[in-house]
Design a protein around this motif. Structure first.
Motif, PDB file in Angstrom:
ATOM      1  N   GLN A  36       0.835  -1.204   0.000  1.00 36.76           N
ATOM      2  CA  GLN A  36       0.000   0.000   0.000  1.00 36.76           C
ATOM      3  C   GLN A  36       0.876   1.263   0.000  1.00 36.76           C
ATOM      4  OE1 GLN A  36      -3.268   0.170  -1.058  1.00 36.76           O
ATOM      5  NE2 GLN A  36      -3.782  -1.235   0.594  1.00 36.76           N
ATOM      6  N   GLN A  37       2.092   1.152   0.577  1.00 36.96           N
ATOM      7  CA  GLN A  37       2.982   2.319   0.649  1.00 36.96           C
ATOM      8  C   GLN A  37       3.803   2.509  -0.621  1.00 36.96           C
ATOM      9  OE1 GLN A  37       2.713   0.333   3.624  1.00 36.96           O
ATOM     10  NE2 GLN A  37       1.227   1.894   4.209  1.00 36.96           N
ATOM     11  N   GLY A  38       3.666   1.619  -1.585  1.00 36.29           N
ATOM     12  CA  GLY A  38       4.400   1.777  -2.830  1.00 36.29           C
ATOM     13  C   GLY A  38       5.375   0.640  -3.064  1.00 36.29           C
ATOM     14  N   VAL A  39       6.326   0.904  -3.954  1.00 38.62           N
ATOM     15  CA  VAL A  39       7.276  -0.151  -4.323  1.00 38.62           C
ATOM     16  C   VAL A  39       8.646   0.167  -3.723  1.00 38.62           C
ATOM     17  CG1 VAL A  39       8.371  -1.371  -6.238  1.00 38.62           C
ATOM     18  CG2 VAL A  39       6.016  -0.536  -6.472  1.00 38.62           C
ATOM     19  N   LYS A  40       9.217  -0.826  -3.053  1.00 34.99           N
ATOM     20  CA  LYS A  40      10.541  -0.662  -2.463  1.00 34.99           C
ATOM     21  C   LYS A  40      11.468  -1.706  -3.040  1.00 34.99           C
ATOM     22  CE  LYS A  40       9.154   1.040   2.016  1.00 34.99           C
ATOM     23  NZ  LYS A  40       8.564   0.516   3.238  1.00 34.99           N
ATOM     24  N   ALA A  41      12.698  -1.281  -3.331  1.00 37.90           N
ATOM     25  CA  ALA A  41      13.728  -2.245  -3.703  1.00 37.90           C
ATOM     26  C   ALA A  41      14.698  -2.294  -2.536  1.00 37.90           C
ATOM     27  CB  ALA A  41      14.430  -1.804  -4.972  1.00 37.90           C
ATOM     28  N   ARG A  42      14.785  -3.429  -1.875  1.00 37.94           N
ATOM     29  CA  ARG A  42      15.713  -3.580  -0.748  1.00 37.94           C
ATOM     30  C   ARG A  42      17.039  -4.108  -1.303  1.00 37.94           C
ATOM     31  NH1 ARG A  42      13.495  -2.407   3.936  1.00 37.94           N
ATOM     32  NH2 ARG A  42      11.225  -2.450   4.051  1.00 37.94           N
ATOM     33  N   ALA A  43      18.110  -3.392  -0.994  1.00 35.09           N
ATOM     34  CA  ALA A  43      19.386  -3.698  -1.651  1.00 35.09           C
ATOM     35  C   ALA A  43      20.543  -3.668  -0.659  1.00 35.09           C
ATOM     36  CB  ALA A  43      19.639  -2.667  -2.748  1.00 35.09           C
ATOM     37  N   PRO A  44      21.619  -4.400  -0.965  1.00 36.53           N
ATOM     38  CA  PRO A  44      22.835  -4.306  -0.150  1.00 36.53           C
ATOM     39  C   PRO A  44      23.396  -2.886  -0.199  1.00 36.53           C
ATOM     40  CG  PRO A  44      22.935  -6.187  -1.644  1.00 36.53           C
ATOM     41  CD  PRO A  44      21.753  -5.369  -2.053  1.00 36.53           C
ATOM     42  N   LEU A  45      24.151  -2.524   0.833  1.00 41.81           N
ATOM     43  CA  LEU A  45      24.617  -1.149   1.018  1.00 41.81           C
ATOM     44  C   LEU A  45      25.297  -0.561  -0.215  1.00 41.81           C
ATOM     45  CD1 LEU A  45      24.526   0.884   3.266  1.00 41.81           C
ATOM     46  CD2 LEU A  45      26.808   0.129   3.980  1.00 41.81           C
ATOM     47  N   ARG A  46      26.209  -1.323  -0.824  1.00 47.58           N
ATOM     48  CA  ARG A  46      27.019  -0.727  -1.887  1.00 47.58           C
ATOM     49  C   ARG A  46      26.681  -1.204  -3.294  1.00 47.58           C
ATOM     50  NH1 ARG A  46      30.142   2.219   0.990  1.00 47.58           N
ATOM     51  NH2 ARG A  46      30.848   1.472   3.024  1.00 47.58           N
ATOM     52  N   MET A  47      25.537  -1.765  -3.467  1.00 46.74           N
ATOM     53  CA  MET A  47      25.205  -2.247  -4.816  1.00 46.74           C
ATOM     54  C   MET A  47      25.031  -1.070  -5.772  1.00 46.74           C
ATOM     55  SD  MET A  47      22.101  -4.760  -5.955  1.00 46.74           S
ATOM     56  CE  MET A  47      22.892  -6.314  -5.596  1.00 46.74           C
ATOM     57  N   ARG A  48      25.525  -1.210  -7.002  1.00 54.09           N
ATOM     58  CA  ARG A  48      25.421  -0.120  -7.989  1.00 54.09           C
ATOM     59  C   ARG A  48      23.972   0.100  -8.370  1.00 54.09           C
ATOM     60  NH1 ARG A  48      29.917  -0.806 -12.556  1.00 54.09           N
ATOM     61  NH2 ARG A  48      28.374   0.549 -13.534  1.00 54.09           N
ATOM     62  N   ILE A  49      23.632   1.385  -8.546  1.00 52.30           N
ATOM     63  CA  ILE A  49      22.237   1.715  -8.850  1.00 52.30           C
ATOM     64  C   ILE A  49      21.795   1.080 -10.170  1.00 52.30           C
ATOM     65  CG2 ILE A  49      22.764   3.980  -9.867  1.00 52.30           C
ATOM     66  CD1 ILE A  49      19.950   4.567  -8.090  1.00 52.30           C
ATOM     67  N   SER A  50      22.744   0.972 -11.134  1.00 52.13           N
ATOM     68  CA  SER A  50      22.343   0.386 -12.419  1.00 52.13           C
ATOM     69  C   SER A  50      21.960  -1.087 -12.262  1.00 52.13           C
ATOM     70  CB  SER A  50      23.478   0.544 -13.434  1.00 52.13           C
ATOM     71  OG  SER A  50      24.644  -0.056 -12.930  1.00 52.13           O
ATOM     72  N   THR A  51      22.627  -1.765 -11.358  1.00 41.65           N
ATOM     73  CA  THR A  51      22.276  -3.170 -11.099  1.00 41.65           C
ATOM     74  C   THR A  51      20.858  -3.241 -10.537  1.00 41.65           C
ATOM     75  OG1 THR A  51      24.584  -3.457 -10.463  1.00 41.65           O
ATOM     76  CG2 THR A  51      23.086  -5.277  -9.944  1.00 41.65           C
ATOM     77  N   ILE A  52      20.550  -2.298  -9.626  1.00 46.02           N
ATOM     78  CA  ILE A  52      19.227  -2.297  -8.986  1.00 46.02           C
ATOM     79  C   ILE A  52      18.136  -1.985 -10.013  1.00 46.02           C
ATOM     80  CG2 ILE A  52      17.800  -1.212  -7.194  1.00 46.02           C
ATOM     81  CD1 ILE A  52      20.434  -0.587  -5.683  1.00 46.02           C
ATOM     82  N   THR A  53      18.360  -0.919 -10.812  1.00 42.54           N
ATOM     83  CA  THR A  53      17.303  -0.541 -11.764  1.00 42.54           C
ATOM     84  C   THR A  53      17.098  -1.641 -12.805  1.00 42.54           C
ATOM     85  OG1 THR A  53      18.901   0.683 -13.069  1.00 42.54           O
ATOM     86  CG2 THR A  53      17.611   1.961 -11.503  1.00 42.54           C
ATOM     87  N   GLN A  54      18.172  -2.262 -13.239  1.00 40.21           N
ATOM     88  CA  GLN A  54      18.018  -3.345 -14.228  1.00 40.21           C
ATOM     89  C   GLN A  54      17.191  -4.493 -13.671  1.00 40.21           C
ATOM     90  OE1 GLN A  54      21.905  -4.527 -15.681  1.00 40.21           O
ATOM     91  NE2 GLN A  54      22.198  -2.455 -16.514  1.00 40.21           N
ATOM     92  N   PHE A  55      17.472  -4.829 -12.421  1.00 37.00           N
ATOM     93  CA  PHE A  55      16.742  -5.924 -11.788  1.00 37.00           C
ATOM     94  C   PHE A  55      15.245  -5.573 -11.685  1.00 37.00           C
ATOM     95  CE2 PHE A  55      15.055  -7.871  -7.840  1.00 37.00           C
ATOM     96  CZ  PHE A  55      15.209  -9.209  -8.160  1.00 37.00           C
ATOM     97  N   VAL A  56      14.980  -4.334 -11.214  1.00 36.82           N
ATOM     98  CA  VAL A  56      13.582  -3.916 -11.039  1.00 36.82           C
ATOM     99  C   VAL A  56      12.871  -3.885 -12.394  1.00 36.82           C
ATOM    100  CG1 VAL A  56      12.094  -2.000 -10.318  1.00 36.82           C
ATOM    101  CG2 VAL A  56      14.019  -2.683  -8.879  1.00 36.82           C
ATOM    102  N   GLU A  57      13.554  -3.364 -13.424  1.00 45.69           N
ATOM    103  CA  GLU A  57      12.937  -3.318 -14.759  1.00 45.69           C
ATOM    104  C   GLU A  57      12.594  -4.713 -15.268  1.00 45.69           C
ATOM    105  OE1 GLU A  57      15.828  -1.105 -16.937  1.00 45.69           O
ATOM    106  OE2 GLU A  57      14.917   0.826 -16.416  1.00 45.69           O
ATOM    107  N   SER A  58      13.457  -5.663 -14.944  1.00 49.65           N
ATOM    108  CA  SER A  58      13.196  -7.020 -15.427  1.00 49.65           C
ATOM    109  C   SER A  58      11.966  -7.627 -14.744  1.00 49.65           C
ATOM    110  CB  SER A  58      14.425  -7.914 -15.197  1.00 49.65           C
ATOM    111  OG  SER A  58      14.513  -8.248 -13.828  1.00 49.65           O
ATOM    112  N   LYS A  59      11.555  -7.004 -13.624  1.00 51.38           N
ATOM    113  CA  LYS A  59      10.393  -7.518 -12.880  1.00 51.38           C
ATOM    114  C   LYS A  59       9.165  -6.633 -13.083  1.00 51.38           C
ATOM    115  CE  LYS A  59      12.755 -10.697 -10.650  1.00 51.38           C
ATOM    116  NZ  LYS A  59      12.684 -12.055 -11.159  1.00 51.38           N
TER     117      LYS A  59
END
Ligand SMILES: [Zn+2]
Length: 243
Positions: A36-59
């Motif tokens: 209900q509060q929206g979409v959160k991507a929980r990530a390790p402290l130093r993960m590159r943002i491009s890795t995170i966005t790519q993963f989220v886009e694939s989902k």
């Protein structure tokens, strides 16, 4: 394509959806939460943002499917005269009586609520007084039911059965090992038998501290049609949060 939404908060847009990144030291891998509060991507402290966005886009399809399946948020009830309230399943029409002293009184399907002028907006004063009244009403009703059902259910004598009425966000009641019972005050809006169900459920935990088959057998002994009342809560529970 994704692009940053604002510089302070680490977040990005996936289509029209804001995805907030929540980093933590302990986390080893990425995960996505849709709520209900929206979409959160929980990530390790130093993960590159491009890795995170790519993963989220694939989902993206998975995320959109889960967003679509979320129930519509319940709008808060506007507490003016004429607002439809509920007490033990019966409708009550709110009647606000500005600049008057005195207690809240039920009279012919109306809930008369006197409210004094204060520094608060009138609707906040009404809300505060109304919720205080609901909590007191809930305390009395729940105490009576706990006494009644504890006797029927042979609750062990070492359980204290202290009752507290609280402001829970997502539960109707709780029971600890000492027999301290807590209930969500909002349950007082539900039909009487739903209240009985919640009390029987919590008292059954005085015997079985889990949701095992044995637990449900105890509930069924004292309330054979408990499933009806449980499903009433599943269907209507969110409406009890309009206050
Ligand atoms: Zn339980």
């Amino acid at each position: 394509m994704t692009k940053p939404v604002d510089a302070d908060q680490e977040s990005f847009l996936l289509g029209d959806t804001v995805v907030v990144i929540v980093r933590s030291v302990r986390r080893k891998s990425l995960s996505i939460e849709v709520g209900q509060q929206g979409v959160k991507a929980r990530a390790p402290l130093r993960m590159r943002i491009s890795t995170i966005t790519q993963f989220v886009e694939s989902k993206e399809r998975w995320i959109n499917r889960h967003l679509a399946a979320l129930p519509a948020p319940v709008p808060e009830l506007a507490l003016r005269s004429g607002a439809q309230l509920s007490l033990l399943g019966s409708p009550l029409e709110l009647r606000v009586m500005p600049n008057q002293h005195g207690k809240v009184v039920i009279d012919h399907g109306q809930l008369n609520l006197p409210v004094k002028q204060s520094h608060l907006p009138i609707e906040s004063s009404v809300r505060n007084k109304l919720i205080r009244w609901y909590k007191e009403f809930a305390q009395t009703e729940l105490e009576q039911r706990v006494v009644q059902f504890a006797a029927q259910m042979d609750v062990p004598a070492n359980k204290r059965l202290n009752i507290r009425v609280r402001d829970y966000k997502r539960r109707w009641g709780s029971c600890d090992h000492q027999g301290e019972l807590s209930f969500n005050w909002r349950i007082i809006q539900a039909p009487s038998q739903v209240l009985d169900y919640v009390v029987i459920h919590e008292l059954a935990h005085c015997h079985e501290f889990n949701h095992s088959k044995r637990f449900w057998a105890i509930v069924a002994t004292h309330m054979p049609d408990w499933k009806t009342h449980q499903s009433w809560l599943n269907i209507n529970g969110a409406d009890l949060y309009r206050l």
